[in-house]
Design a protein around this motif. Structure first.
Motif, mmCIF file in Angstrom:
data_model
loop_
_atom_site.group_PDB
_atom_site.id
_atom_site.type_symbol
_atom_site.label_atom_id
_atom_site.label_comp_id
_atom_site.label_asym_id
_atom_site.label_seq_id
_atom_site.Cartn_x
_atom_site.Cartn_y
_atom_site.Cartn_z
ATOM 1 N N ILE A 75 0.852 -1.185 0.000
ATOM 2 C CA ILE A 75 0.000 0.000 0.000
ATOM 3 C C ILE A 75 0.888 1.235 0.000
ATOM 4 O O ILE A 75 1.681 1.442 0.918
ATOM 5 C CB ILE A 75 -0.921 -0.002 1.234
ATOM 6 C CG1 ILE A 75 -1.780 -1.264 1.278
ATOM 7 C CG2 ILE A 75 -1.802 1.248 1.233
ATOM 8 C CD1 ILE A 75 -2.695 -1.445 0.104
ATOM 9 N N ALA A 118 -2.830 5.340 2.170
ATOM 10 C CA ALA A 118 -4.181 5.063 2.646
ATOM 11 C C ALA A 118 -4.947 6.380 2.724
ATOM 12 O O ALA A 118 -4.396 7.407 3.131
ATOM 13 C CB ALA A 118 -4.157 4.388 4.011
ATOM 14 N N THR A 154 -8.989 -1.634 -1.735
ATOM 15 C CA THR A 154 -7.675 -1.368 -2.294
ATOM 16 C C THR A 154 -7.767 -1.394 -3.809
ATOM 17 O O THR A 154 -8.588 -2.116 -4.385
ATOM 18 C CB THR A 154 -6.636 -2.396 -1.813
ATOM 19 O OG1 THR A 154 -7.086 -3.716 -2.137
ATOM 20 C CG2 THR A 154 -6.425 -2.296 -0.314
ATOM 21 N N ALA A 202 -5.230 2.318 -0.469
ATOM 22 C CA ALA A 202 -6.304 1.727 0.322
ATOM 23 C C ALA A 202 -7.263 2.842 0.699
ATOM 24 O O ALA A 202 -6.831 3.924 1.115
ATOM 25 C CB ALA A 202 -5.749 1.054 1.575
ATOM 26 N N LEU A 255 -5.884 -0.226 8.608
ATOM 27 C CA LEU A 255 -5.025 0.309 7.555
ATOM 28 C C LEU A 255 -3.560 -0.032 7.820
ATOM 29 O O LEU A 255 -2.814 -0.392 6.898
ATOM 30 C CB LEU A 255 -5.226 1.817 7.438
ATOM 31 C CG LEU A 255 -6.620 2.256 6.980
ATOM 32 C CD1 LEU A 255 -6.764 3.766 7.074
ATOM 33 C CD2 LEU A 255 -6.911 1.777 5.565
ATOM 34 N N ALA A 290 -0.230 -0.051 5.249
ATOM 35 C CA ALA A 290 -0.152 1.394 4.994
ATOM 36 C C ALA A 290 0.814 2.037 5.983
ATOM 37 O O ALA A 290 0.848 1.677 7.163
ATOM 38 C CB ALA A 290 -1.525 2.031 5.118
ATOM 39 N N VAL A 299 -1.020 8.034 5.689
ATOM 40 C CA VAL A 299 -2.480 8.160 5.691
ATOM 41 C C VAL A 299 -2.862 9.619 5.490
ATOM 42 O O VAL A 299 -2.331 10.511 6.165
ATOM 43 C CB VAL A 299 -3.086 7.656 7.019
ATOM 44 C CG1 VAL A 299 -4.603 7.811 7.004
ATOM 45 C CG2 VAL A 299 -2.693 6.205 7.282
#
Length: 249
Positions: free
Chosen positions: A5, A8, A42, A51, A76, A81, A84
């Motif tokens: 990821i 996020a 995702t 995500a 997450l 992730a 964020v």
């Protein structure tokens, strides 16, 4: 992990699905803190893997004080992730932060109560005293601002986000108090999300979308919910191009 990821995104009011995602998959994550707000979706966007989680649920069924912030952040993090971006609908207190304006705040004051504000709120958990002097990750904040500039979208650098309990809007007196306290924006979901991200060691920044002037800060005698969502819809259109530029960098 087969598909790491890269970013996020937590979507706020008005952002319940992330437009432009391809090769999507949905995962319902079991967390030690109960269910998250919904499935984590995702997918590929701008050549990277992101995500997405709708903070209030995809049908906006969760009011701000009922959001399971711990489960959301844990899910997450569990998926891999490390960065964020929280997209938050807010009201503007400062004069230049009117409807449809985008702000990347740098400070927060927490007026919420009764929420689980820490992963330490579990019997037997290690008590950790995080440094929260700067509640948003500086490098991610600057990257968001740079991405907005590259996308040709105006974004205000800095501002203090005042987090209130909700779901009701604030009184004029409450907003006047917040203004005296130094708040430039008011929202209901900025905390404890930012603090929980810090506890997990995540880079976290807020992309605040101004939906209305807060009580007593604009010309309106009464705040219209219909107008709020109309402004939100317009401001939300700026989110994908900003995040596309962020991912390119």
């Amino acid at each position: 992990m087969t598909h790491p990821i890269d970013l996020a995104v937590i979507g706020g009011s008005g952002l319940y699905q992330f437009p432009g995602l391809t090769n999507t998959s949905r995962q319902r994550i079991d967390t030690p803190y109960g269910p998250a707000s919904g499935d984590v979706v995702t997918g590929d966007f701008a050549g990277r893997r992101i995500a997405f989680l709708a903070r209030h649920g995809e049908s906006h069924s969760l009011p701000p004080h009922r959001v399971n912030y711990r489960a959301n952040l844990w899910a997450l993090h569990h998926l891999g992730a490390r960065q964020v971006v929280g997209v938050n609908a807010v009201g503007g207190i400062r004069g230049d932060m009117g409807p449809r304006v985008i702000v990347v705040p740098d400070q927060v004051i927490d007026y919420t109560h009764g929420r689980f504000t820490s992963f330490c709120d579990v019997d037997g958990a290690e008590v950790r005293h995080i440094d929260f002097s700067e509640p948003y990750t500086a490098s991610l904040r600057l990257a968001l601002l740079d991405a907005a500039n590259k996308a040709g979208i105006a974004a205000i650098d800095g501002g203090c986000y005042g987090a209130t309990q909700g779901p009701r809007l604030e009184t004029r007196a409450e907003i006047a108090r917040m203004k005296r306290d130094g708040c430039d924006l008011v929202g209901m979901t900025g905390m404890p999300e930012a603090a929980l991200a810090r506890e997990l060691g995540l880079d976290y920044a807020c992309l605040a979308l101004v939906a209305n002037f807060a009580a007593g800060c604009g010309d309106e005698a009464e705040i219209s919910i219909e107008e709020i969502f109309a402004h939100l819809k317009a401001a939300t259109e700026a989110v994908p191009p900003i995040l596309a530029e962020l991912l390119k960098s």
